[in-house]
Design an enzyme around this catalytic site. Sequence first.
Site, PDB file in Angstrom:
ATOM      1  N   ARG A  67      31.590  45.944  38.606  1.00 19.33           N
ATOM      2  CA  ARG A  67      31.971  45.652  36.895  1.00 19.33           C
ATOM      3  C   ARG A  67      31.941  43.953  36.617  1.00 19.33           C
ATOM      4  O   ARG A  67      31.913  43.549  37.341  1.00 19.33           O
ATOM      5  CB  ARG A  67      32.995  46.705  36.927  1.00 19.33           C
ATOM      6  CG  ARG A  67      34.609  46.090  36.924  1.00 19.33           C
ATOM      7  CD  ARG A  67      35.144  45.139  37.851  1.00 19.33           C
ATOM      8  NE  ARG A  67      34.946  46.784  37.997  1.00 19.33           N
ATOM      9  CZ  ARG A  67      36.067  47.419  38.767  1.00 19.33           C
ATOM     10  NH1 ARG A  67      37.043  47.064  38.037  1.00 19.33           N
ATOM     11  NH2 ARG A  67      35.965  48.252  39.937  1.00 19.33           N
TER      12      ARG A  67
ATOM     13  N   ILE B  11      35.220  43.562  46.669  1.00 16.73           N
ATOM     14  CA  ILE B  11      34.159  42.873  47.272  1.00 16.73           C
ATOM     15  C   ILE B  11      33.299  41.855  45.840  1.00 16.73           C
ATOM     16  O   ILE B  11      33.423  42.502  44.427  1.00 16.73           O
ATOM     17  CB  ILE B  11      32.918  44.356  47.106  1.00 16.73           C
ATOM     18  CG1 ILE B  11      33.552  45.430  48.088  1.00 16.73           C
ATOM     19  CG2 ILE B  11      31.670  43.462  47.481  1.00 16.73           C
ATOM     20  CD1 ILE B  11      32.761  46.122  48.405  1.00 16.73           C
TER      21      ILE B  11
ATOM     22  N   GLY C 157      33.042  41.284  37.989  1.00 16.24           N
ATOM     23  CA  GLY C 157      32.037  39.981  38.821  1.00 16.24           C
ATOM     24  C   GLY C 157      32.437  40.779  39.856  1.00 16.24           C
ATOM     25  O   GLY C 157      32.679  40.232  41.066  1.00 16.24           O
ATOM     26  N   HIS C 158      32.909  42.048  40.396  1.00 13.60           N
ATOM     27  CA  HIS C 158      33.133  42.243  41.933  1.00 13.60           C
ATOM     28  C   HIS C 158      33.458  44.076  41.234  1.00 13.60           C
ATOM     29  O   HIS C 158      33.174  44.349  40.607  1.00 13.60           O
ATOM     30  CB  HIS C 158      34.459  42.128  42.423  1.00 13.60           C
ATOM     31  CG  HIS C 158      35.439  42.282  41.043  1.00 13.60           C
ATOM     32  ND1 HIS C 158      36.441  41.087  40.339  1.00 13.60           N
ATOM     33  CD2 HIS C 158      36.901  43.231  40.564  1.00 13.60           C
ATOM     34  CE1 HIS C 158      37.048  41.520  39.513  1.00 13.60           C
ATOM     35  NE2 HIS C 158      37.862  42.706  40.197  1.00 13.60           N
ATOM     36  N   ALA C 159      33.930  44.933  43.062  1.00 14.18           N
ATOM     37  CA  ALA C 159      33.709  45.165  43.272  1.00 14.18           C
ATOM     38  C   ALA C 159      34.636  46.394  43.572  1.00 14.18           C
ATOM     39  O   ALA C 159      35.011  44.738  44.399  1.00 14.18           O
ATOM     40  CB  ALA C 159      32.933  46.949  43.500  1.00 14.18           C
TER      41      ALA C 159
END
Length: 148
Positions: free
Chosen positions: A110, A135, A63-65
């Site tokens: 992802r 992010i 749940g982030h990049a």
Amino acid sequence: MSILNIKTNYMTSSVYNCSVLPLTKIHNNSGNITIVENGTHIPFDIKRVYYLYDIPGGESRGGHAHRDLHQLIIAASGSFDVILDDGINKKVVTLNRPHYGLYIIPGIWRELVEFSSGAICLVLASDVYNEDDYIRDYKEFLSYTKRL
Ligand code: TYD
């Protein structure tokens, strides 16, 4: 400029540039061994290794990049799905064999879902932990990729 920076510059942050790489597997009757070495088997140098385990059923991770981090994600045991998102396209990759690794380039959102019981997610990363590289807000991710 390092090799990593050159790679990041020319490689568009598209889910189509994230691929499942076959890893070396040495098989014999007493079991298998898979090897990952810097400079030979994957497109970045490894500075950090971590693994996720004891993941409760139905949980999701990620749940982030990442802005600059390259990663190789391996289902060292069990299976799970990785949902990749570049802000335009999404791709779902199922990992269920320890001799394959999903290479994720920087700039990809992802999420890891559908963990099987006892799954172990092994992550090889191109740099040490740095919260500034994350992010974590999806809207911020979309504006980062200039697609908002
Ligand atoms: P995070 O990367 O958000 O986990 P996941 O993507 O698997 O859901 O990390 C969860 C927590 O662990 C967060 O507080 C940061 C911390 N952490 C570290 O301190 N060092 C690390 O190398 C990693 C991967 C996480």
